[in-house]
Scaffold this motif. Structure first.
Motif, PDB file in Angstrom:
ATOM      1  N   THR A   1      56.798  26.481  69.712  1.00  0.00           N
ATOM      2  CA  THR A   1      57.625  26.419  68.961  1.00  0.00           C
ATOM      3  C   THR A   1      57.669  24.776  68.228  1.00  0.00           C
ATOM      4  OG1 THR A   1      59.361  25.386  70.389  1.00  0.00           O
ATOM      5  CG2 THR A   1      58.943  27.881  70.385  1.00  0.00           C
ATOM      6  N   GLU A   2      58.918  24.526  67.467  1.00  0.00           N
ATOM      7  CA  GLU A   2      58.647  23.060  66.844  1.00  0.00           C
ATOM      8  C   GLU A   2      59.528  22.333  67.640  1.00  0.00           C
ATOM      9  OE1 GLU A   2      57.329  22.688  64.081  1.00  0.00           O
ATOM     10  OE2 GLU A   2      56.498  24.788  64.059  1.00  0.00           O
TER      11      GLU A   2
ATOM     12  N   PRO B   1      63.907  26.163  68.011  1.00  0.00           N
ATOM     13  CA  PRO B   1      64.905  26.162  68.850  1.00  0.00           C
ATOM     14  C   PRO B   1      66.165  25.609  68.507  1.00  0.00           C
ATOM     15  CG  PRO B   1      62.659  25.480  69.992  1.00  0.00           C
ATOM     16  CD  PRO B   1      62.584  25.442  68.531  1.00  0.00           C
TER      17      PRO B   1
ATOM     18  N   LEU C   1      58.910  29.085  64.996  1.00  0.00           N
ATOM     19  CA  LEU C   1      60.049  29.275  65.758  1.00  0.00           C
ATOM     20  C   LEU C   1      60.578  27.961  66.020  1.00  0.00           C
ATOM     21  CD1 LEU C   1      58.820  31.345  68.736  1.00  0.00           C
ATOM     22  CD2 LEU C   1      60.422  32.025  67.185  1.00  0.00           C
TER      23      LEU C   1
ATOM     24  N   ILE D   1      65.208  35.188  70.729  1.00  0.00           N
ATOM     25  CA  ILE D   1      64.478  35.034  69.522  1.00  0.00           C
ATOM     26  C   ILE D   1      65.055  35.688  68.437  1.00  0.00           C
ATOM     27  CG2 ILE D   1      62.442  35.272  68.013  1.00  0.00           C
ATOM     28  CD1 ILE D   1      60.835  34.924  70.576  1.00  0.00           C
TER      29      ILE D   1
ATOM     30  N   GLU E   1      66.360  30.704  70.016  1.00  0.00           N
ATOM     31  CA  GLU E   1      64.957  30.319  68.844  1.00  0.00           C
ATOM     32  C   GLU E   1      65.046  30.859  67.626  1.00  0.00           C
ATOM     33  OE1 GLU E   1      61.631  30.850  71.149  1.00  0.00           O
ATOM     34  OE2 GLU E   1      61.976  29.676  72.599  1.00  0.00           O
TER      35      GLU E   1
ATOM     36  N   GLN F   1      57.395  25.721  73.830  1.00  0.00           N
ATOM     37  CA  GLN F   1      58.360  26.287  74.613  1.00  0.00           C
ATOM     38  C   GLN F   1      58.048  27.352  75.590  1.00  0.00           C
ATOM     39  OE1 GLN F   1      61.346  24.707  74.901  1.00  0.00           O
ATOM     40  NE2 GLN F   1      62.604  26.122  75.285  1.00  0.00           N
TER      41      GLN F   1
ATOM     42  N   THR G   1      54.686  26.880  63.662  1.00  0.00           N
ATOM     43  CA  THR G   1      54.753  27.755  64.671  1.00  0.00           C
ATOM     44  C   THR G   1      55.714  29.023  64.219  1.00  0.00           C
ATOM     45  OG1 THR G   1      56.777  26.875  65.530  1.00  0.00           O
ATOM     46  CG2 THR G   1      54.626  25.907  66.279  1.00  0.00           C
TER      47      THR G   1
END
Length: 634
Positions: A50-51, A96, A94, A391, A169, A26, A92
């Protein structure tokens, strides 16, 4: 080109960087100055992993959200789209919101799942005023729309899917994260479990420390025994008030902060107890001691659960079940000798203060165990490092109003005590057992003091069999837990499967009272009435351990509120029984007073057996809404 346009243009060309399904990525905005150095904001973008939908699905995530863990943050009426945040580890760290939405995690889908058999109004998203300070600075960044949601199963109306900003996120633990309490070495987790259980013993000991020295209070202030007994009852009443303060503090700022301030105040308020110039000062300070120290009773179970996954936390929780019932026994056992040897009321409180001071230092030194607060601090650090204000944890994203906090911590527990017959009956049994323990503190002085002529020090020794019986009960809970784990492997468990311990322990509590009444005829057989404490201690801990788990499984969607109802009713009973136990034994006689309580305990034996066989039908018939795991998984 503005920031949003930059993000869109980058997303549109993301295929040139790599396949998003293979490399979770991301883009986080970062500003660069003229000389090329990074600043905290700006229009250019920095690559941050990020995932993706694929990585989340590979980890087993589906569009249907599971129930939040019992230790998930309480208060918000908004449905959580990512309840796994506090228990899941991702590569990761994180996730989103837009990715969660892409696999079907949105407010309308969650609402349809969660509200099938419960109040639709419980999941209304009502924007209010008075947000907590920790969330105010983020709220204007979190939502792309400001809408009023009114989702209910009665109307079937859907919530908007975009009530959270899709650019947010969520922070999770990373794989094998050392900050995750579940990953701490086993010996450290068990050490903390034993230390925290000792904290519970310390608090419970403090409530009963005066029971071994009522004579010193009567002598110093020239008051009756009934007035002196209030010094015990008022602290126990404080136990029912304190959780209304410390539970929200724990949710917002963490267990460690709550222990530090609450136990620190408890230590300080033992000083005016020791040097109180009159009874009024002593009683007021004892009540405040109960309010301050109650964090040890209402938070320690959560702290222990923080460190163990749900499938392995049963044995650790058994120690917690042991502590609040055995802690008071040390009160007359220790202070009976202080009272007889010195005759000093102040020394009783100085010893209690020393014990509390040691546990204050220890509890404050234990690292934070509450995952939402650990991740909230990590999110704040990441916001500072990356310059990305979006975040955060879902608790921050959802926000919480003062009204929502009051509803979760005060209104709902009181409502449950009136509207949930199954919960009320279960809590009544827990209240009865807890009250009988405090009744023993006043029955034994009558039995062993007046019938056998013992002083407070010898009367205190008569409580040792209760400790022995409770210790055997802890070993039995390990066996009960192993039986439950075996059952889970063969079929889907129900809340009623948690009642095995109560079915074993209930007859023993009644037998103990029948023994106590039957053996107080002959004053030459002092060992017989004392030995009745062993079956009582055994049954007491098993009943509490079993019914505590039953309450959690029956009210899994609002477990914290249901447990708060239990604490309130239990403390009320524990405070009331000392006020009439002595008079009851004088009026009814030593044997009939015990037998009256034995009749009640014998009648209550039917409760765990009836709930075991007819529990599901009773919950459906007697409760307006089904809050159990069955309501979600049926």
């Amino acid at each position: 080109m503005n920031e949003q346009q930059s993000i869109k243009s980058f997303d549109s060309s993301s295929s040139s960087i790599g396949d998003e399904s293979q490399a979770p990525e991301q883009y986080v905005p970062k500003e660069y100055t003229a000389d090329g150095e990074a600043n905290s904001r700006g229009n250019q973008l920095n690559l941050t992993r990020t995932e993706t939908a694929k990585t989340l699905q590979d980890m087993g995530m589906t569009s249907e959200a599971p129930l939040p863990d019992i230790n998930a943050p309480q208060g918000s009426k908004k449905p959580a789209i990512f309840p796994e945040e506090y228990t899941m580890e991702t590569p990761t760290g994180l996730v989103p919101v837009v990715t969660l939405q892409s696999i079907g995690r949105n407010s309308s889908a969650i609402s349809r799942t969660r509200t099938r058999q419960i109040e639709g109004s419980n999941f209304e998203n009502e924007e209010g005023e008075g947000e907590s300070p920790s969330s105010q600075s983020f709220l204007h960044k979190l939502r792309t729309t400001q809408t009023q949601h009114s989702v209910s199963t009665q109307t079937g109306e859907d919530e908007p899917d975009n009530h959270l900003d899709p650019e947010i996120e969520f922070v999770t633990f990373v794989t094998n994260d050392p900050a995750n309490p579940h990953n701490w070495p086993l010996w450290i987790r068990w050490t903390y479990t034993i230390l925290l259980s000792t904290l519970v013993i310390c608090v419970a000991y403090g409530s009963a420390c005066v029971t071994g020295g009522f004579g010193t209070i009567e002598k110093k202030f020239h008051v009756s025994l009934e007035a002196a007994i209030l010094s015990c009852s008022l602290m126990v009443i404080g136990f029912s008030v304190g959780p209304l303060l410390w539970s929200p503090v724990s949710d917002l700022y963490g267990r460690r902060v709550a222990y530090f301030f609450s136990m620190g105040l408890y230590v300080i308020f033992n000083i005016p107890c020791a040097i109180a110039p009159n009874l009024g000062c002593l009683l007021a300070c004892r009540f405040l001691c109960g309010v301050w120290s109650s964090s040890g009773l209402c938070l320690v179970g959560g702290s222990i659960a923080d460190m163990f996954p749900s499938e392995t936390r049963g044995k650790a929780i058994a120690f917690f079940a042991y502590s609040p019932y055995c802690g008071p026994v040390f009160g007359p056992l220790v202070n009976g000798f202080i009272s007889v040897s010195t005759g000093r009321m102040d020394l009783i409180f100085w010893v209690n203060m020393a014990f509390a001071g040691v546990m204050w230092i220890i509890s404050s030194a234990i690292p934070e165990t509450y995952a939402p607060v650990i991740l909230k601090r990590r999110a704040a650090k990441l916001r500072k490092e990356t310059g990305n204000p979006k975040i955060m944890t879902e608790q921050e994203a959802q926000g919480i109003t003062f009204n929502e906090m009051m509803s979760a911590c005060v209104i709902r527990p009181l409502k449950f005590s009136i509207t949930e017959p199954v919960l009320f009956m279960t809590c009544f049994y827990v209240c009865l057992i807890y009250s009988l323990l405090y009744a023993f503190f006043f029955a034994y002085p009558v039995i062993f003091g007046e019938l056998y002529g013992y002083k407070d020090n010898m009367i205190g020794l008569m409580f040792i069999p209760i400790l022995i019986g409770a210790s055997f009960a802890v070993l039995t809970t390990f066996w009960c837990e192993s039986q439950y784990l075996k059952l889970v492997k063969t079929r889907k468990p129900t809340p009623e499967d948690r009642l095995l311990g109560a079915k074993i322990g209930a007859p023993f509590a009644a037998i103990a009272l029948w023994m106590l009444g039957a053996t107080t005829y002959n004053h030459r057989m002092w060992l017989a009435p004392a030995s009745s404490g062993m079956p009582f201690g055994f049954g007491m801990v098993l009943i509490y351990y079993s019914l505590n788990n039953y309450i959690i499984d029956c009210y899994v969607q609002y477990a914290s509120s249901a447990l708060a109802t239990k604490v309130f009713l239990r403390s009320a009973g524990g405070a009331a029984f000392p006020l009439f136990t002595t008079q009851m034994y004088h009026k009814l006689g030593l044997h009939w007073a015990s037998w009256l309580l034995a009749f009640i305990c014998t009648a209550m034996i039917a409760l765990p057996f009836a709930f075991s066989y007819y529990g599901k039908e009773l919950r459906h018939k007697l409760s307006k809404f089904d809050y159990s795991i069955d309501a979600i998984e049926d």
